[in-house]
Design an enzyme around this catalytic site. Structure first.
Site, PDB file in Angstrom:
ATOM      1  N   LYS A  22       0.834  -1.208   0.000  1.00  0.00           N
ATOM      2  CA  LYS A  22       0.000   0.000   0.000  1.00  0.00           C
ATOM      3  C   LYS A  22       0.866   1.254   0.000  1.00  0.00           C
ATOM      4  O   LYS A  22       0.658   2.171  -0.801  1.00  0.00           O
ATOM      5  CB  LYS A  22      -0.894   0.016   1.254  1.00  0.00           C
ATOM      6  CG  LYS A  22      -1.554   1.369   1.489  1.00  0.00           C
ATOM      7  CD  LYS A  22      -2.321   1.417   2.790  1.00  0.00           C
ATOM      8  CE  LYS A  22      -1.496   1.682   4.016  1.00  0.00           C
ATOM      9  NZ  LYS A  22      -1.504   3.051   4.543  1.00  0.00           N
ATOM     10  N   ASN A  23       1.845   1.291   0.904  1.00  0.00           N
ATOM     11  CA  ASN A  23       2.579   2.540   1.087  1.00  0.00           C
ATOM     12  C   ASN A  23       3.548   2.839  -0.055  1.00  0.00           C
ATOM     13  O   ASN A  23       4.082   3.943  -0.141  1.00  0.00           O
ATOM     14  CB  ASN A  23       3.308   2.544   2.438  1.00  0.00           C
ATOM     15  CG  ASN A  23       2.308   2.745   3.574  1.00  0.00           C
ATOM     16  OD1 ASN A  23       1.153   3.112   3.320  1.00  0.00           O
ATOM     17  ND2 ASN A  23       2.725   2.495   4.801  1.00  0.00           N
ATOM     18  N   ARG A  92      -3.776  11.045   4.322  1.00  0.00           N
ATOM     19  CA  ARG A  92      -2.643  11.961   4.378  1.00  0.00           C
ATOM     20  C   ARG A  92      -1.702  11.839   3.185  1.00  0.00           C
ATOM     21  O   ARG A  92      -1.105  12.816   2.767  1.00  0.00           O
ATOM     22  CB  ARG A  92      -1.829  11.692   5.641  1.00  0.00           C
ATOM     23  CG  ARG A  92      -2.568  11.920   6.911  1.00  0.00           C
ATOM     24  CD  ARG A  92      -1.649  11.625   8.065  1.00  0.00           C
ATOM     25  NE  ARG A  92      -0.416  12.381   7.920  1.00  0.00           N
ATOM     26  CZ  ARG A  92      -0.257  13.639   8.276  1.00  0.00           C
ATOM     27  NH1 ARG A  92      -1.248  14.280   8.851  1.00  0.00           N
ATOM     28  NH2 ARG A  92       0.885  14.262   8.084  1.00  0.00           N
ATOM     29  N   CYS A 116      -3.933  13.149  12.886  1.00  0.00           N
ATOM     30  CA  CYS A 116      -4.684  11.900  12.730  1.00  0.00           C
ATOM     31  C   CYS A 116      -4.546  11.086  14.005  1.00  0.00           C
ATOM     32  O   CYS A 116      -3.900  11.516  14.950  1.00  0.00           O
ATOM     33  CB  CYS A 116      -4.229  11.129  11.508  1.00  0.00           C
ATOM     34  SG  CYS A 116      -2.683  10.282  11.732  1.00  0.00           S
ATOM     35  N   ARG A 121       1.513  14.548  13.296  1.00  0.00           N
ATOM     36  CA  ARG A 121       2.004  14.345  11.928  1.00  0.00           C
ATOM     37  C   ARG A 121       2.070  15.627  11.085  1.00  0.00           C
ATOM     38  O   ARG A 121       1.371  15.769  10.079  1.00  0.00           O
ATOM     39  CB  ARG A 121       1.175  13.268  11.225  1.00  0.00           C
ATOM     40  CG  ARG A 121       1.216  11.936  11.942  1.00  0.00           C
ATOM     41  CD  ARG A 121       0.470  10.872  11.228  1.00  0.00           C
ATOM     42  NE  ARG A 121       1.215  10.298  10.121  1.00  0.00           N
ATOM     43  CZ  ARG A 121       0.715   9.373   9.298  1.00  0.00           C
ATOM     44  NH1 ARG A 121      -0.518   8.965   9.458  1.00  0.00           N
ATOM     45  NH2 ARG A 121       1.449   8.889   8.323  1.00  0.00           N
ATOM     46  N   PRO A 122       2.924  16.562  11.473  1.00  0.00           N
ATOM     47  CA  PRO A 122       3.068  17.789  10.683  1.00  0.00           C
ATOM     48  C   PRO A 122       3.713  17.506   9.321  1.00  0.00           C
ATOM     49  O   PRO A 122       4.211  16.404   9.078  1.00  0.00           O
ATOM     50  CB  PRO A 122       3.990  18.658  11.536  1.00  0.00           C
ATOM     51  CG  PRO A 122       4.669  17.748  12.479  1.00  0.00           C
ATOM     52  CD  PRO A 122       3.809  16.528  12.642  1.00  0.00           C
ATOM     53  N   VAL A 123       3.705  18.525   8.430  1.00  0.00           N
ATOM     54  CA  VAL A 123       4.322  18.353   7.104  1.00  0.00           C
ATOM     55  C   VAL A 123       5.432  19.384   6.886  1.00  0.00           C
ATOM     56  O   VAL A 123       5.771  19.709   5.759  1.00  0.00           O
ATOM     57  CB  VAL A 123       3.270  18.445   5.965  1.00  0.00           C
ATOM     58  CG1 VAL A 123       2.387  17.207   5.941  1.00  0.00           C
ATOM     59  CG2 VAL A 123       2.444  19.713   6.088  1.00  0.00           C
ATOM     60  N   ASP A 124       6.000  19.893   7.997  1.00  0.00           N
ATOM     61  CA  ASP A 124       7.029  20.928   7.884  1.00  0.00           C
ATOM     62  C   ASP A 124       8.237  20.480   7.047  1.00  0.00           C
ATOM     63  O   ASP A 124       8.787  21.257   6.258  1.00  0.00           O
ATOM     64  CB  ASP A 124       7.473  21.393   9.291  1.00  0.00           C
ATOM     65  CG  ASP A 124       7.865  20.243  10.202  1.00  0.00           C
ATOM     66  OD1 ASP A 124       7.291  19.132  10.045  1.00  0.00           O
ATOM     67  OD2 ASP A 124       8.740  20.425  11.065  1.00  0.00           O
ATOM     68  N   LEU A 125       8.632  19.214   7.191  1.00  0.00           N
ATOM     69  CA  LEU A 125       9.793  18.729   6.431  1.00  0.00           C
ATOM     70  C   LEU A 125       9.502  18.699   4.932  1.00  0.00           C
ATOM     71  O   LEU A 125      10.371  18.966   4.104  1.00  0.00           O
ATOM     72  CB  LEU A 125      10.188  17.326   6.902  1.00  0.00           C
ATOM     73  CG  LEU A 125      11.279  17.229   7.974  1.00  0.00           C
ATOM     74  CD1 LEU A 125      10.993  18.101   9.177  1.00  0.00           C
ATOM     75  CD2 LEU A 125      11.452  15.797   8.418  1.00  0.00           C
ATOM     76  N   ASP A 306       4.785   0.264  11.903  1.00  0.00           N
ATOM     77  CA  ASP A 306       3.563  -0.321  11.341  1.00  0.00           C
ATOM     78  C   ASP A 306       3.371  -1.796  11.711  1.00  0.00           C
ATOM     79  O   ASP A 306       2.370  -2.395  11.332  1.00  0.00           O
ATOM     80  CB  ASP A 306       3.556  -0.172   9.809  1.00  0.00           C
ATOM     81  CG  ASP A 306       3.332   1.273   9.375  1.00  0.00           C
ATOM     82  OD1 ASP A 306       2.949   2.102  10.215  1.00  0.00           O
ATOM     83  OD2 ASP A 306       3.548   1.566   8.183  1.00  0.00           O
ATOM     84  N   ILE A 328       8.410   6.446  16.892  1.00  0.00           N
ATOM     85  CA  ILE A 328       8.119   7.184  15.655  1.00  0.00           C
ATOM     86  C   ILE A 328       6.902   8.108  15.826  1.00  0.00           C
ATOM     87  O   ILE A 328       6.950   9.280  15.454  1.00  0.00           O
ATOM     88  CB  ILE A 328       7.867   6.214  14.472  1.00  0.00           C
ATOM     89  CG1 ILE A 328       9.012   5.200  14.339  1.00  0.00           C
ATOM     90  CG2 ILE A 328       7.647   6.999  13.160  1.00  0.00           C
ATOM     91  CD1 ILE A 328      10.335   5.756  13.868  1.00  0.00           C
ATOM     92  N   ARG A 398      -8.644  -0.143   4.379  1.00  0.00           N
ATOM     93  CA  ARG A 398      -7.703   0.837   3.827  1.00  0.00           C
ATOM     94  C   ARG A 398      -6.395   0.182   3.424  1.00  0.00           C
ATOM     95  O   ARG A 398      -5.712   0.669   2.537  1.00  0.00           O
ATOM     96  CB  ARG A 398      -7.396   1.931   4.865  1.00  0.00           C
ATOM     97  CG  ARG A 398      -8.559   2.849   5.118  1.00  0.00           C
ATOM     98  CD  ARG A 398      -8.146   3.997   5.990  1.00  0.00           C
ATOM     99  NE  ARG A 398      -7.170   4.832   5.294  1.00  0.00           N
ATOM    100  CZ  ARG A 398      -6.766   6.016   5.709  1.00  0.00           C
ATOM    101  NH1 ARG A 398      -7.268   6.517   6.807  1.00  0.00           N
ATOM    102  NH2 ARG A 398      -5.881   6.704   5.033  1.00  0.00           N
TER     103      ARG A 398
END
Ligand code: EPZ
Length: 419
Positions: A22-23, A92, A116, A121-125, A306, A328, A398
């Site tokens: 999936k990922n 996401r 979530c 889970r920020p997206v700054d990077l 995971d 993580i 999912r």
């Protein structure tokens, strides 16, 4: 809402075909934005998340068709370069369209994903990486508005810590940038290598994927290709842990040994026999109870976050005390209280769960808030006495293709109850 009913106690015997990851699939699908030629993905899992991303990509003008596990994606031209909140908040990974939209179109507007169940889970990077490639980024009303009117430029990106999504996002943006990009402290997950392999066969120039330093030399255009999605290492680990917990002898077809070394090491310590076999990996757990074993989640090649919930389910019925440390995500023990409702003994202390194995679990109605947590309850249900009903099955849909069918084929007493 559907639920899954399991009557525990059966051992698992037979074989399980491992689907495409999936990922990986989700990032590979996004690569259609980078080319006006058709991209064909084989071993493509059919999941709620891949269907959902199909809708988003169609919104941008992609024509997508599917025949069994073969998906063709074709985006001759971009009709839109805006991803609205309604389409991004549900998944996401959708946020990773930002860089490719920017690379192809020179501008993009994509909703910020929000938090979530497993953490903030920020997206700054992701945003810093795109800025390093020359994107001009503004945040406005919950959206990222990005512009690169003269195209993206190669740049130097050093990640302060390992992020799978930000590494993938930077690669997807840099392949069409002018000049050379270097990523330092890049993620090394097999999904990164899979993405780089696919992009390379589309004509991209990428060196070092799978190591901490990745160098990308931008090209003017990418062409179409046919690429097989890497087998899902998390699905592999999940079924391995199901067999370890319930007992039995199962061949995981097409599973790749080197993608789960950290798990094999821990399973050996727990007394489970995992070995390379013709056509995949064979898991045998026939000697009664597991020995309690500790884990700490880490970026690849460490123990995957995971698989943490599934490992915890196994440890609930092991002999002794196991310490499970999650490094993580900050909120990834949501399965623990549900496992406790089935009789597990778990003491939560910050990012550590101390699990004391019990003689047996008892079936109960349970539900979880994310995909991997939900499947840990399935594993617990397989070994629990009596009936377990798992609600909110949409989480499982999912990320696990044909979960009930694969387990039932190995002898589990499991069914989906439609409502
Ligand atoms: C990917 O998420 C996977 N998702 C996750 O799988 C997986 O748990 C995770 O990698 C770690 O292996 C997909 O591939 C779609 P990260 P991702 O960026 O890329 C923080 C599942 O169940 N961070 O490596 O989002 C972040 O909050 C899912 O299939 C920032 O602070 O993970 C986390 O604490 C769940 N800023 C850590 O880094 C950023 O800009 C690692 O996250 C990005 C991340």
């Amino acid at each position: 809402m559907d639920s899954i009913k399991i009557r525990g106690g059966n051992k698992l015997n037979g074989s399980v075909p491992i689907s495409g990851a999936k990922n990986s699939a989700l990032k590979l699908m996004v690569a259609t934005i980078l080319t006006d030629e058709p991209l064909v993905l084989t071993r493509m899992p059919d999941l709620a998340d891949t269907r959902f991303l199909t809708t988003l990509l169609q919104h941008f003008g992609a024509a997508i068709s599917r025949d069994s596990s073969r998906m063709q994606l074709h985006t001759p031209r971009l009709e839109k370069s805006e991803a609205p909140y309604d389409l991004v908040r549900k998944m996401r990974a959708s946020f990773n369209v930002l860089g490719p939209l920017l690379a192809r179109n020179g501008e993009a507007r994509v909703s910020l994903p929000g938090g979530c169940a497993i953490g903030a889970r920020p997206v700054d990077l992701h945003l810093k990486a795109l800025e390093a490639l020359g994107a001009d980024i503004e945040l406005s009303e919950g959206y990222v508005e990005a512009r690169a009117p003269h195209g993206l430029q190669g740049g130097q990106i050093t990640f302060p810590f390992v992020s799978v999504g930000a590494t993938e996002h930077a690669i997807l943006a840099a392949v069409l940038a002018k000049g050379e990009t270097t990523l330092e402290n890049a993620a090394r997950e097999p999904e990164i290598v899979d993405l780089a392999d696919c992009l390379t066969s589309m004509g991209a120039k990428i060196e070092g994927a799978g190591s901490s330093t990745i160098t990308i030399t931008g090209v003017d255009r990418l062409k179409g290709t046919t690429h097989a999605v890497v087998p899902d290492r998390i699905e592999t680990g999940t079924y391995a842990l199901a067999v370890a917990t319930a007992g039995g002898d199962v061949l995981l077809e097409d599973a790749v040994w080197k993608h789960n070394e950290a798990l094999w090491d821990r399973l050996a310590a727990a007394g489970v026999n995992a070995a390379r076999a013709d056509g995949g990996i064979r898991i045998r757990s026939e000697n009664g109870r597991l020995a309690a074993t500790d884990i700490e989640t880490r970026p690849y090649p460490g123990f995957p976050t995971d698989e943490q919930a599934q490992f915890m389910a196994a440890m609930c019925v092991a002999d002794g005390r196991s310490v499970i440390r999650e490094t993580i995500f900050e909120n990834r023990f949501m399965h623990a209280p549900e496992l406790m409702r089935m009789g597990a003994q778990i003491d939560l202390r910050g990012n550590e769960a101390i699990v004391t194995g019990v003689e047996s679990l008892r079936g109960a109605p349970v539900m979880a808030t994310d995909l991997r947590a939900s499947v840990s309850l399935v594993i617990a249900g397989l070994v629990a006495a009596g009936e377990t009903t798992i609600g909110r099955v949409y989480h499982l849909d999912r990320g696990f293709e044909g979960l009930e069918a694969k387990l039932a084929a190995c002898g589990a007493d499991i069914e989906r109850v439609k409502e």
